[in-house]
Design a protein around this motif. Structure first.
Motif, PDB file in Angstrom:
ATOM      1  N   ALA A 206      44.002  44.463  40.295  1.00 30.89           N
ATOM      2  CA  ALA A 206      43.027  43.460  40.720  1.00 30.89           C
ATOM      3  C   ALA A 206      41.872  44.149  41.430  1.00 30.89           C
ATOM      4  O   ALA A 206      41.158  43.548  42.198  1.00 30.89           O
ATOM      5  N   GLY A 207      41.713  45.439  41.154  1.00 29.79           N
ATOM      6  CA  GLY A 207      40.657  46.188  41.822  1.00 29.79           C
ATOM      7  C   GLY A 207      41.194  46.818  43.081  1.00 29.79           C
ATOM      8  O   GLY A 207      41.355  46.155  44.091  1.00 29.79           O
ATOM      9  N   PRO A 258      46.097  40.232  36.878  1.00 23.60           N
ATOM     10  CA  PRO A 258      45.198  40.201  38.033  1.00 23.60           C
ATOM     11  C   PRO A 258      45.956  39.887  39.322  1.00 23.60           C
ATOM     12  O   PRO A 258      45.705  38.903  39.995  1.00 23.60           O
ATOM     13  N   VAL A 259      46.887  40.753  39.658  1.00 20.12           N
ATOM     14  CA  VAL A 259      47.740  40.534  40.820  1.00 20.12           C
ATOM     15  C   VAL A 259      47.493  41.677  41.798  1.00 20.12           C
ATOM     16  O   VAL A 259      47.448  42.838  41.395  1.00 20.12           O
ATOM     17  N   THR A 260      47.309  41.361  43.086  1.00 13.64           N
ATOM     18  CA  THR A 260      47.076  42.433  44.053  1.00 13.64           C
ATOM     19  C   THR A 260      48.401  43.107  44.400  1.00 13.64           C
ATOM     20  O   THR A 260      49.422  42.440  44.547  1.00 13.64           O
ATOM     21  N   GLU A 265      53.610  38.019  44.648  1.00 18.37           N
ATOM     22  CA  GLU A 265      53.526  37.900  43.200  1.00 18.37           C
ATOM     23  C   GLU A 265      53.798  39.237  42.521  1.00 18.37           C
ATOM     24  O   GLU A 265      54.404  39.305  41.459  1.00 18.37           O
ATOM     25  N   SER A 407      36.547  49.516  51.734  1.00 17.28           N
ATOM     26  CA  SER A 407      36.571  48.108  52.127  1.00 17.28           C
ATOM     27  C   SER A 407      35.571  47.281  51.329  1.00 17.28           C
ATOM     28  O   SER A 407      35.711  46.066  51.231  1.00 17.28           O
ATOM     29  N   ILE A 408      34.549  47.914  50.747  1.00 17.79           N
ATOM     30  CA  ILE A 408      33.590  47.133  49.956  1.00 17.79           C
ATOM     31  C   ILE A 408      33.780  47.348  48.454  1.00 17.79           C
ATOM     32  O   ILE A 408      32.956  46.924  47.652  1.00 17.79           O
ATOM     33  N   ASN A 410      35.941  45.932  46.445  1.00 15.69           N
ATOM     34  CA  ASN A 410      36.101  44.671  45.737  1.00 15.69           C
ATOM     35  C   ASN A 410      34.821  43.833  45.723  1.00 15.69           C
ATOM     36  O   ASN A 410      34.647  42.981  44.859  1.00 15.69           O
ATOM     37  N   ASP A 411      33.927  44.086  46.675  1.00 15.44           N
ATOM     38  CA  ASP A 411      32.636  43.385  46.658  1.00 15.44           C
ATOM     39  C   ASP A 411      31.786  43.859  45.489  1.00 15.44           C
ATOM     40  O   ASP A 411      30.937  43.126  44.993  1.00 15.44           O
ATOM     41  N   GLY A 414      34.797  45.155  42.153  1.00 22.34           N
ATOM     42  CA  GLY A 414      35.621  43.964  41.927  1.00 22.34           C
ATOM     43  C   GLY A 414      34.971  42.974  40.978  1.00 22.34           C
ATOM     44  O   GLY A 414      35.647  42.230  40.274  1.00 22.34           O
ATOM     45  N   LYS A 415      33.625  42.976  40.934  1.00 20.84           N
ATOM     46  CA  LYS A 415      32.911  42.061  40.040  1.00 20.84           C
ATOM     47  C   LYS A 415      33.318  42.282  38.588  1.00 20.84           C
ATOM     48  O   LYS A 415      33.307  41.349  37.784  1.00 20.84           O
ATOM     49  N   TYR A 417      36.141  42.730  37.500  1.00 19.39           N
ATOM     50  CA  TYR A 417      37.427  42.106  37.233  1.00 19.39           C
ATOM     51  C   TYR A 417      37.308  40.604  37.021  1.00 19.39           C
ATOM     52  O   TYR A 417      38.220  39.964  36.529  1.00 19.39           O
ATOM     53  N   ILE A 418      36.199  40.024  37.465  1.00 19.24           N
ATOM     54  CA  ILE A 418      36.105  38.565  37.400  1.00 19.24           C
ATOM     55  C   ILE A 418      34.839  38.072  36.708  1.00 19.24           C
ATOM     56  O   ILE A 418      34.626  36.882  36.625  1.00 19.24           O
TER      57      ILE A 418
ATOM     58  N   PHE B 148      52.884  31.857  39.776  1.00 20.07           N
ATOM     59  CA  PHE B 148      54.138  31.468  40.404  1.00 20.07           C
ATOM     60  C   PHE B 148      53.981  30.252  41.307  1.00 20.07           C
ATOM     61  O   PHE B 148      54.927  29.788  41.891  1.00 20.07           O
ATOM     62  N   ASN B 256      38.525  39.785  44.762  1.00 21.47           N
ATOM     63  CA  ASN B 256      37.253  39.950  44.067  1.00 21.47           C
ATOM     64  C   ASN B 256      36.380  38.707  44.160  1.00 21.47           C
ATOM     65  O   ASN B 256      35.163  38.795  44.128  1.00 21.47           O
ATOM     66  N   THR B 259      34.346  37.940  48.773  1.00 20.53           N
ATOM     67  CA  THR B 259      33.835  39.238  49.192  1.00 20.53           C
ATOM     68  C   THR B 259      33.917  39.366  50.711  1.00 20.53           C
ATOM     69  O   THR B 259      34.156  38.382  51.405  1.00 20.53           O
TER      70      THR B 259
END
Lengths: 447, 308
Positions: A206-207, A258-260, A265, A407-408, A410-411, A414-415, A417-418, B148, B256, B259
């Motif tokens: 999930a990134g 897409p699971v962290t 999960e 820390s950034i 996923n900002d 991460g794009k 991924y979605i 889930f 994601n 942010t």
């Protein structure tokens, strides 16, 4: 009335000024004088004298080590505190350092985060303690990690995470899929698995900044060049192209769950076969054995898939060192504990507990490599890890502010991924944001 | 009352001795002191300290330097901050009317006295407010899960393909749903208690005049609780601008989509705790505080204009 309110204001102003003064007084007074010198006899004297050590670490096997250390040195009390894992602990540590209060004597710090603390002189340079002569005892990757791109030694390597491919053999066998040896085969395996079972994924992603940088490392990309405060960030080299080219396919075809990682999960997915592989560090077995008990015997370990057929490249994923924060106390005693836990008897205790060491003596020992793991159906997984450790290229460096950069992740990345943003574009955005932050923080950062 | 002092003679008044004036002013301080000390320490000192922080810049390389208003200039040009503000403003415009509307309906239903099991209904609507925000968010996050969670189970059981509530397009609405669930009860209680103090004679008068229930609501009840409506709106505006718990907890599940600069508060938190930019973080917090104050004040002025 008028006069009174003015006086009241003056009073308030006075109180505020006092408050200001109090905060302003907490200014800096760094000693700034070269590495400290603490000789072996100092350390021995400290051990005899005894005292209390505060250790911040989340590594589970340290508990046993601390108990043994206390037994061996009756005057010493080790106060082991779990102040959070990874980033959570860094936040607490940074706060304590900023407040100059409550800083632990020993702190666990991952290799990727060392640069930030080393550069700002918040960790004690252990060269003066004689740490330099321990260099040969550790494998090159982790030793490179504690040097944090400089001359000093800012901690002693505790564990390392040479990567390998953990896979659920039962799932692979059920669908008649071959274990991939290259990342291209990995993509094919992902497609085949998805076709055979629409609910199953080859892996989760999930990134994750740590994972992405490790794959870049293995692919031969060297996005970060650090020379003191001169930094270069460039995600456009050949290695990065290999990574984005292959991984983009997995994302486009929705072949990764897409699971962290570390979420409920995730554990469920690992347990019910819907997450079939993990490319992850060698510290994973203990986590699998304790977190995913249902699949005991199903999992196996294979060498990390390669970017080019026949190659033998590997990378580190995670791994951490024990460090002495500059503002901690009890340096001699703290060093004695750190050495005991990372180079002395503590290493064997930790290996027995399932940790993956950074010391070559243990990595190369027969006993270590021949250990059979019931969780992995009796496979001698340490052999694969040791081989991987030897194949890690040691010229990788992280940013001196990698904690922030991660820390950034996923900002920016991460794009990809979605949304329709590609991985390459995401990396470019990450690069730009990291460059901007670096320049704001006083580094000279180029693209 | 008698006075022992002789009548004051005419002519120039002798100046009172200085010692006496001093004593008088100190006595005043003696009474004021405890309040001023607490007020300064608890209310003013944090604000002053933030203002002080916002004038400096602390760098990893180079340490702390005085930069004047540079941080403010940067904040005014900061796209991430304005995007975050835009997000909470959108949230405000959609979620607050929905939440207050539901709360008002529930309060009116309770007040109508025609509800069976009124006390049970009142408690169950209020109950979510007693659940801590973090717990509520975790609970909802589990339900939102498409693999889930409840959404996943519904998809499996009924063969549906519900959209993922944690996807970027829907996550703000999902947060809005959680916040609505949490705060409908609280706002309902404000409205309901305001409705309870409306004099019954008004209803009787309305009945004699032949007014229906709808007419009673629009002509008596709503005007009577106007003050409560304005207060609830202001609370909700401040709450929306301070949105933090829900995105912060859900970020772990949708890293994601949410942010680190998702809301202004979350942005200041990230700046401070991940980026070590305490000074800039303080600046953003001050700018955000000012914006919130201005908007809350405007709403109050408009709401109270006609008087209650």
């Amino acid at each position: 009335m008028h006069k009174h309110s003015r006086r009241l204001l003056r009073g308030i102003g006075l109180v505020c000024a006092l408050a200001l003064g109090a905060t302003a007084c907490g200014g800096s007074d760094d000693g700034g004088s070269g590495p400290k010198n603490v000789s072996e006899s100092d350390v021995r004297a400290a051990l005899e004298k005894g005292g209390t050590l505060t250790v911040w670490a989340w590594e589970p096997t340290l508990k046993e080590v601390a108990a043994d250390f206390e037994k061996e040195h009756p005057g010493v009390e080790v106060n082991l505190v779990n102040a959070g894992t990874g980033n959570d602990q860094y936040k607490a540590l940074q706060n304590a350092m900023s407040a100059k209060k409550g800083v632990p004597d020993v702190a666990q710090v991952e290799y990727y985060a060392m640069g930030q603390y080393a550069l700002t002189k918040q960790l004690t340079d252990l060269t003066g303690f004689g740490a330099g002569k321990l260099a040969d005892q550790y494998s090159p990757g982790p030793w490179n990690g504690v040097k944090a791109g400089g001359e000093g030694v800012y901690g002693l390597p505790m564990d390392s995470g040479p990567m390998a491919l953990f896979y659920n053999k039962k799932v692979f066998d059920r669908h008649g899929i071959e274990v991939p040896t290259t990342w291209d085969e990995y993509v094919d395996a992902a497609r085949a698995l998805r076709k055979a079972d629409p609910k199953a994924y080859i892996t989760n992603d999930a990134g994750d900044a740590g994972f992405a940088t490790s794959l870049l490392w293995q692919a031969g990309s060297r996005p970060y060049t650090v020379d003191g405060t001169e930094v270069r960030i460039d995600f456009s080299d050949e290695g990065a192209k290999k990574y984005t080219g292959t991984w983009q396919k997995l994302l486009d075809e929705k072949l990764v769950a897409p699971v962290t990682s570390w979420s409920d999960e995730w554990y469920k997915g690992l347990g019910d076969g819907t997450i079939a592989t993990l490319a992850i560090g060698a510290w994973m077995p203990a986590n699998l054995a304790s977190g995913v008990k249902d699949t005991a015997g199903d999992w196996r370990v294979a060498p990390l898939p390669q970017w080019e057929a026949g190659a033998e490249a590997s990378a580190e994923n995670g791994g951490s060192a024990l460090t002495l924060p500059e503002l901690g106390g009890n340096e001699a005693l703290a060093y004695a504990f750190v050495e005991y836990a990372t180079a002395g008897k503590g290493v064997d205790t930790r290996v027995e507990g399932g940790a993956f060491p950074a010391t070559t003596a243990q990595l190369n020992s027969r006993e270590f490599q021949d250990t059979k793991f019931p969780y992995f159906g009796g496979q001698q997984v340490n052999k694969i890890f040791a081989e991987s450790a030897a194949n890690v290229a040691d010229d990788w460096s992280y940013l001196p502010y990698q904690v922030y950069a991660n820390s950034i992740f996923n900002d920016t990345v991460g794009k990809a991924y979605i949304s329709d943003t590609t991985l390459a574009e995401g990396l470019k955005a990450w690069q730009d944001a990291s460059v901007e932050y670096g320049n704001e923080q006083g580094f000279t950062v180029e693209k | 009352m008698t006075t022992l002092q002789p009548p004051v003679a005419a002519g120039p008044r002798p100046a009172p001795p200085p010692a006496r004036r001093d004593r008088r002013s100190w006595t005043g301080w003696g009474f004021l002191g405890p309040f001023v000390a607490v007020f300064a320490l608890v209310f003013l000192a944090p604000i002053v300290y933030s203002l002080y922080l916002s004038l400096f810049r602390d760098q990893l390389i180079g340490g702390t330097t005085f930069v004047g208003l540079d941080n403010y200039q940067q904040a005014l040009r900061d796209e991430r901050f304005w995007a975050a503000l835009g997000r909470v403003s959108l949230f405000l415009c959609v979620q607050v009317p929905v939440m207050l509307g539901i709360a008002l309906l529930v309060a009116l239903a309770l007040d109508s006295g025609r509800l069976y099991g009124r006390n049970f209904f009142r408690v169950s609507v209020f109950l979510p407010y007693a659940v801590p925000a973090v717990v509520a968010t975790l609970m909802w996050s589990y339900m939102y899960g498409t693999r889930f969670g409840l959404v996943g189970d519904l998809n499996d059981a009924l063969g549906l393909s519900l959209p993922d509530p944690l996807s970027p397009g829907l996550v703000l609405a999902s947060i809005g749903n959680i916040v609505t669930w949490e705060f409908v009860g609280y706002n309902m209680l404000i409205f309901y208690s305001a409705l309870r103090v409306v004099p019954h004679s008004l209803y009787e008068a309305a009945e004699i005049d032949g007014a229906g229930q709808i007419r009673v609501i629009t002509a008596i009840k709503l005007p009577a609780i106007r003050g409560a409506l304005v207060i609830a709106t202001i609370f909700s505006i401040i709450g929306s601008f301070q949105l933090f718990n829900e995105p912060s907890v859900m970020q772990k599940l949708a890293p994601n989509a949410i942010t680190t600069d998702y809301t202004p508060n979350f942005y200041t938190y990230s700046l401070s705790f991940s980026g070590q930019q305490h000074n800039y973080s303080a600046t953003v917090a001050i700018v955000m505080g000012l914006i919130t104050m201005v908007i809350a004040y405007v709403v109050q002025l408009r709401g109270m204009r006609k008087g209650v």
